[in-house]
Design an enzyme around this catalytic site. Structure first.
Site, PDB file in Angstrom:
ATOM      1  CE  LYS A  54      -4.200   1.210   2.554  1.00 28.92           C
ATOM      2  NZ  LYS A  54      -4.778   1.125   3.914  1.00 28.92           N
TER       3      LYS A  54
HETATM    4  C1  E4P Z   1      -7.931   2.422   3.625  1.00 33.09           C
HETATM    5  O1  E4P Z   1      -7.337   1.478   3.211  1.00 33.09           O
HETATM    6  C2  E4P Z   1      -7.686   3.062   4.917  1.00 33.09           C
HETATM    7  O2  E4P Z   1      -7.073   2.142   5.780  1.00 33.09           O
HETATM    8  C3  E4P Z   1      -8.933   3.520   5.624  1.00 33.09           C
HETATM    9  O3  E4P Z   1     -10.104   3.195   4.927  1.00 33.09           O
HETATM   10  C4  E4P Z   1      -8.830   4.886   6.169  1.00 33.09           C
HETATM   11  O4  E4P Z   1     -10.066   5.246   6.703  1.00 33.09           O
HETATM   12  P1  E4P Z   1     -10.357   6.160   7.955  1.00 33.09           P
HETATM   13  O5  E4P Z   1     -10.682   7.518   7.456  1.00 33.09           O
HETATM   14  O6  E4P Z   1     -11.487   5.481   8.613  1.00 33.09           O
HETATM   15  O7  E4P Z   1      -9.100   6.177   8.826  1.00 33.09           O
END
Ligand code: E4P
Length: 214
Positions: free
Chosen positions: A83
């Site tokens: 990622k």
């Molecule tokens: C995506 O892969 C992220 O880990 C995640 O959805 C971030 O979301 P949040 O705004 O709930 O932290």
């Protein structure tokens, strides 16, 4: 539409796996920090539990560092997806990792132009953070719709992974626009099962069943 669980919590992963709804997992540095675990011990455990892609995030800021991190992460297991936050250096790294056969998830995405660049760099997944856009009075799902159309217009193979979902309507809208994946917190996934009429209906059936001679 595939359901990824947005967590680094082993118990949550185990629960959703038992429910038969686990298609993959997305972690991020925040999720990992909440577990208090060392990533070098945690990541292999997650990868082993999940029959599907597991996104593990890089934290480097230049392409060489990100590529090195990505190679190390990819060695943990065959189901690792690296990622990478969207930024110039990140996309340079994505192109290089893709050329090496390493899958990538381009994250922290907030515009269709960023998503176009990610697809051109060969990203396996694009993660628009729809809920965080909603938080600043911008319709997050509109971004997901635009990305769907752009990717379909040009036949990009990058999968649309709706991220930062906040409620079940994000799930339904993602399915309606043909998102490939949505990543969900444990709590939102549990909400998908709930309906007060279902609870009331079951209660009535059980009460009536008690009156049936047995
Ligand atoms: C995506 O892969 C992220 O880990 C995640 O959805 C971030 O979301 P949040 O705004 O709930 O932290």
């Amino acid at each position: 539409m595939k359901f990824f669980l947005d967590t680094a919590d082993l118990q949550q992963i185990e629960d959703v796996k038992r429910l038969g709804m686990l298609d993959g997992v997305t972690t991020n540095p925040t999720h990992v920090s909440k577990t208090g675990a060392n990533p070098s011990e945690l990541y292999p455990k997650i990868c082993k539990m999940v029959d599907g892609p597991v996104s593990l995030e890089t934290v480097g800021l230049d392409a060489d560092t990100i590529v090195d991190e990505g190679r190390t992460l990819a060695k943990i297991a065959d189901n690792v997806v690296v990622k990478v936050p969207i930024m110039k250096e990140g996309l340079v790294a994505v192109k290089r990792l893709t050329a090496e056969g390493i899958r990538t998830n381009v994250t922290v995405t907030f515009s269709a132009s960023q998503a176009l660049l990610a697809a051109k760099a060969g990203a396996s997944y694009i993660s628009p953070f729809v809920g965080r856009l909603d938080n600043v009075s911008t319709e997050g799902m509109e971004l997901a719709r635009q990305i769907r159309q752009i990717y379909d217009n040009y036949g990009f193979e990058t999968e649309l992974l709706v991220a930062a979902a906040r409620h079940p309507i994000h799930v339904v809208e993602s399915a309606l626009i043909g998102a490939d994946v949505i990543t969900l917190s444990y709590d939102i996934l549990m909400m998908l099962y709930d309906h007060p009429l279902t609870d009331a209906g079951i209660e009535t059936f059980l009460k009536d069943w008690e009156k049936v001679p047995k």
